[in-house]
Write a protein that holds these residues in place. Sequence first.
Motif, PDB file in Angstrom:
ATOM      1  N   GLY A  66       0.789   3.996  -2.936  1.00 41.90           N
ATOM      2  CA  GLY A  66       0.423   5.357  -2.538  1.00 41.90           C
ATOM      3  C   GLY A  66       1.372   6.433  -3.024  1.00 41.90           C
ATOM      4  N   THR A  67       2.530   6.033  -3.542  1.00 39.50           N
ATOM      5  CA  THR A  67       3.475   7.037  -4.050  1.00 39.50           C
ATOM      6  C   THR A  67       3.184   7.422  -5.501  1.00 39.50           C
ATOM      7  OG1 THR A  67       5.057   5.384  -4.847  1.00 39.50           O
ATOM      8  CG2 THR A  67       5.324   6.149  -2.576  1.00 39.50           C
ATOM      9  N   VAL A  68       2.276   6.701  -6.165  1.00 42.03           N
ATOM     10  CA  VAL A  68       1.961   7.020  -7.566  1.00 42.03           C
ATOM     11  C   VAL A  68       1.047   8.244  -7.597  1.00 42.03           C
ATOM     12  CG1 VAL A  68       0.891   6.173  -9.688  1.00 42.03           C
ATOM     13  CG2 VAL A  68       2.191   4.596  -8.222  1.00 42.03           C
TER      14      VAL A  68
ATOM     15  N   LEU B 210      -8.634   0.241  -1.727  1.00 36.57           N
ATOM     16  CA  LEU B 210      -7.635  -0.710  -2.228  1.00 36.57           C
ATOM     17  C   LEU B 210      -7.749  -2.079  -1.558  1.00 36.57           C
ATOM     18  CD1 LEU B 210      -4.447   1.579  -2.286  1.00 36.57           C
ATOM     19  CD2 LEU B 210      -5.873   0.920  -4.230  1.00 36.57           C
TER      20      LEU B 210
ATOM     21  N   ALA C 184      -2.410   7.658 -11.900  1.00 37.53           N
ATOM     22  CA  ALA C 184      -3.295   6.518 -11.607  1.00 37.53           C
ATOM     23  C   ALA C 184      -4.372   6.946 -10.616  1.00 37.53           C
ATOM     24  CB  ALA C 184      -2.489   5.348 -11.037  1.00 37.53           C
ATOM     25  N   PRO C 185      -5.525   7.367 -11.128  1.00 33.48           N
ATOM     26  CA  PRO C 185      -6.607   7.747 -10.215  1.00 33.48           C
ATOM     27  C   PRO C 185      -7.128   6.523  -9.466  1.00 33.48           C
ATOM     28  CG  PRO C 185      -7.023   8.494 -12.483  1.00 33.48           C
ATOM     29  CD  PRO C 185      -5.883   7.525 -12.534  1.00 33.48           C
ATOM     30  N   PHE C 186      -7.220   6.616  -8.155  1.00 30.39           N
ATOM     31  CA  PHE C 186      -7.884   5.593  -7.338  1.00 30.39           C
ATOM     32  C   PHE C 186      -8.110   6.179  -5.958  1.00 30.39           C
ATOM     33  CE2 PHE C 186      -3.294   4.715  -6.795  1.00 30.39           C
ATOM     34  CZ  PHE C 186      -3.176   4.789  -5.414  1.00 30.39           C
TER      35      PHE C 186
ATOM     36  N   GLY D 258      -8.411  -0.864   1.949  1.00 27.64           N
ATOM     37  CA  GLY D 258      -7.348  -0.048   2.538  1.00 27.64           C
ATOM     38  C   GLY D 258      -7.035  -0.386   3.979  1.00 27.64           C
ATOM     39  N   GLY D 259      -7.678  -1.417   4.517  1.00 24.38           N
ATOM     40  CA  GLY D 259      -7.437  -1.793   5.916  1.00 24.38           C
ATOM     41  C   GLY D 259      -7.175  -3.289   6.050  1.00 24.38           C
TER      42      GLY D 259
ATOM     43  N   PRO E  89      -1.812  10.926  -8.341  1.00 26.83           N
ATOM     44  CA  PRO E  89      -3.204  10.705  -8.765  1.00 26.83           C
ATOM     45  C   PRO E  89      -3.422  10.984 -10.241  1.00 26.83           C
ATOM     46  CG  PRO E  89      -3.040  12.473  -7.109  1.00 26.83           C
ATOM     47  CD  PRO E  89      -1.689  11.874  -7.236  1.00 26.83           C
TER      48      PRO E  89
ATOM     49  N   LEU F 285       0.827  -1.208   0.000  1.00 23.35           N
ATOM     50  CA  LEU F 285       0.000   0.000   0.000  1.00 23.35           C
ATOM     51  C   LEU F 285       0.864   1.262   0.000  1.00 23.35           C
ATOM     52  CD1 LEU F 285      -2.642  -1.481   0.184  1.00 23.35           C
ATOM     53  CD2 LEU F 285      -3.232  -0.132   2.190  1.00 23.35           C
ATOM     54  N   ALA F 286       1.912   1.268   0.825  1.00 20.24           N
ATOM     55  CA  ALA F 286       2.785   2.440   0.888  1.00 20.24           C
ATOM     56  C   ALA F 286       3.432   2.704  -0.469  1.00 20.24           C
ATOM     57  CB  ALA F 286       3.850   2.257   1.969  1.00 20.24           C
TER      58      ALA F 286
ATOM     59  N   PRO G 172      -7.560   5.554  -2.144  1.00 22.33           N
ATOM     60  CA  PRO G 172      -6.767   4.679  -1.270  1.00 22.33           C
ATOM     61  C   PRO G 172      -7.623   3.877  -0.293  1.00 22.33           C
ATOM     62  CG  PRO G 172      -5.800   6.881  -1.372  1.00 22.33           C
ATOM     63  CD  PRO G 172      -7.110   6.962  -2.084  1.00 22.33           C
TER      64      PRO G 172
END
Lengths: 396, 396
Positions: free
Chosen positions: B319-321, B333, B326-328, B346-347, B323, B315-316, B330
């Motif tokens: 998360g660096t890409v 996920l 790559a729209p999404f 996301g959890g 938006p 995830l980390a 978080p």
Amino acid sequence: MSITAPAGFRAAGVAAGLKASGGRDVALVVNDGPRRTAAAVLTTNRVQAAPVVWTRQAVSDGAARAVVLNSGGANACTGPEGFADTHRTAEHVAAVLSSGASTPDDEVGAGDVLVCSTGLIGIRLDLEALLGGVDAAAGSLAADGGADAAHAIMTTDTVAKTAVAERDGWTVGGMAKGAGMLAPGLATMLSVITTDAVVDPAVADAALRAATRTTFDRVDSDGCMSTNDTVILLASGASGVETGLEELTAAITEVTASLARQLVADAEGASHDIAVTVRNATTEDAALACARAVTRSNLFKAAVFGNDPNWGRVLAAVGTVPPEVAPFDPLTLDVSVNGVQVCRAGGVGEPRELVDLAADREVHVEVDLHAGDAEVTVWTNDLTHDYVHENSAYSS
Amino acid sequence: MSITAPAGFRAAGVAAGLKASGGRDVALVVNDGPRRTAAAVLTTNRVQAAPVVWTRQAVSDGAARAVVLNSGGANACTGPEGFADTHRTAEHVAAVLSSGASTPDDEVGAGDVLVCSTGLIGIRLDLEALLGGVDAAAGSLAADGGADAAHAIMTTDTVAKTAVAERDGWTVGGMAKGAGMLAPGLATMLSVITTDAVVDPAVADAALRAATRTTFDRVDSDGCMSTNDTVILLASGASGVETGLEELTAAITEVTASLARQLVADAEGASHDIAVTVRNATTEDAALACARAVTRSNLFKAAVFGNDPNWGRVLAAVGTVPPEVAPFDPLTLDVSVNGVQVCRAGGVGEPRELVDLAADREVHVEVDLHAGDAEVTVWTNDLTHDYVHENSAYSS
């Protein structure tokens, strides 16, 4: 002293049972004023831990009374329950700090409390232990509690990181934690900076961003950016001395530069600290892109671990930067390692045998692009057996 | 058989003394026609080895008679002298192949010879040894010489990589070398693909690019792109069967996909092969950016080495890409590791203890962005003690 070096601050660091080691794991920093100016720079990762989401909102008014920090758990990827835990932590700190309030102005609201967490992702915090730690920390707040607080935020750090910059009548203090995952845009890194200068909130924010940009953002241990990175500035105004943007930025930068260098020196498993300087780029962004390409090359970093001044891997890394980002002619590139120009005009220079990497922990790589006059230095570490060991044997 | 599986090709691999080990280090591949169609995909690194500069020019007419390849030296960052060495190698191959020419049409010019080199950067080749190797290779050219050629291009590879795709009346064969430094935009990787199909040069070029984009470009051992990466296609037309773009692309892709998978399986020091699949992205580029962010996370790759399904590090990384790439959201996920959905919305999802990474070399990570319907898989390896050892103890 660190964060309690400036006047107007109390701090504490206690063991609350969050860390398996039983060491200090909850820190509390309180700004006693008279001013409660605050600013924060937060991770740009889109996956953000609950305390990052909370702190962004809480600091948006430019003010804060306290910061509570815990190691032993990042409270990241923990869903709505994790956010509720952060919220409850802030409420608890506010209640504890308000309990001795003698005037309404001394009352602390949850929105006046910033929260930072660090540790394993995807695990709920032991909230009972954390809130007990808040009580204990509040009970041991002291004007010389900076060292204890700096110890309480350590995770895989082997030493606490603190720094102080003295000015004429005012002071900046700081503490930081982080021993890996250092990356541009910040890292798994928490830092609190304090000052007793009288500072406008907008100036505080601008100074903190400027200092972060040229220090914390230029250490890159392994290219990985975390979900929890937070740098907070608190200004008490207790010195009564007003400062402007330029002098404040310079003083904060002195502290954050020292902390950033300490983070590199303590990076997980590293045996070399590597400064990659890119000179004569067309722009600062161009120099930065080339420097980061080198600091993220596993091949180059492994070569440095082997004490091999492998300039071919430096060139191969710089060559991956698109021309629109960093214009340069590959056939003019020069590379020096510890002052020996091992690559000249894109080809063989001095014999690599002249470079002795085994003698020192510090390695200085200089790349000359011959394209302009901008220069940037980025710090990183070598890639070692111990890095792999620490990051494979232990979750974080 | 590999590259000599299709009709119209001869090959050889000999020991010329370039490699310290004394093993085969010079390969020669000759297209006996009747057609001499050729195409190449070359490294996008701006720092390009002399043979890459030469081959780009030599193949620009869509034709080639032969490819000479050497291990034991990359001839990169060797200046004008290095380029002269490549030029002289091509001239020598042309002269040797022309010596038995009975008609002017059999004469080979230096511009008909493509050159590939692999090994240490920044060192001149032992040209005398190389040219002697060319003589020996020319003397042992054989219609079943593909295996010897595949051995002669190995560097730190532990096995030769070959593949064949059979079609109705025509065949595609291939060989590749590379055991590290695999990266998007190609890697320190050499590959020669042959076919006896009758192919238009423009179709050959388009088919090779399409196959490379979805195979070689989607293995990323350590994020490092080399100065020498080259993939060459030769088409002899000896089968007399004409093929179109679609069927040619499919057959070449079958060969390059097999070779790419073999490269990952033999990556330096790796103990796991990791397939990162990103699903339901808005575009292929968005999926690719997210997949590459994961395959380049040293922290995640070290965790896999430790058999730790550390989805927080996935995830980390995602998360660096940015938006805009790559729209999404978080908070939507999902992450599965070997079929266990360890992260949901996301959890926290299923317990990570349900994932057994120790049982297999292959690890399958799936990230669902819930943003569209594009999907991409990128292969990488774990980050191991042996990777660090091989890339610190030996120059390359």
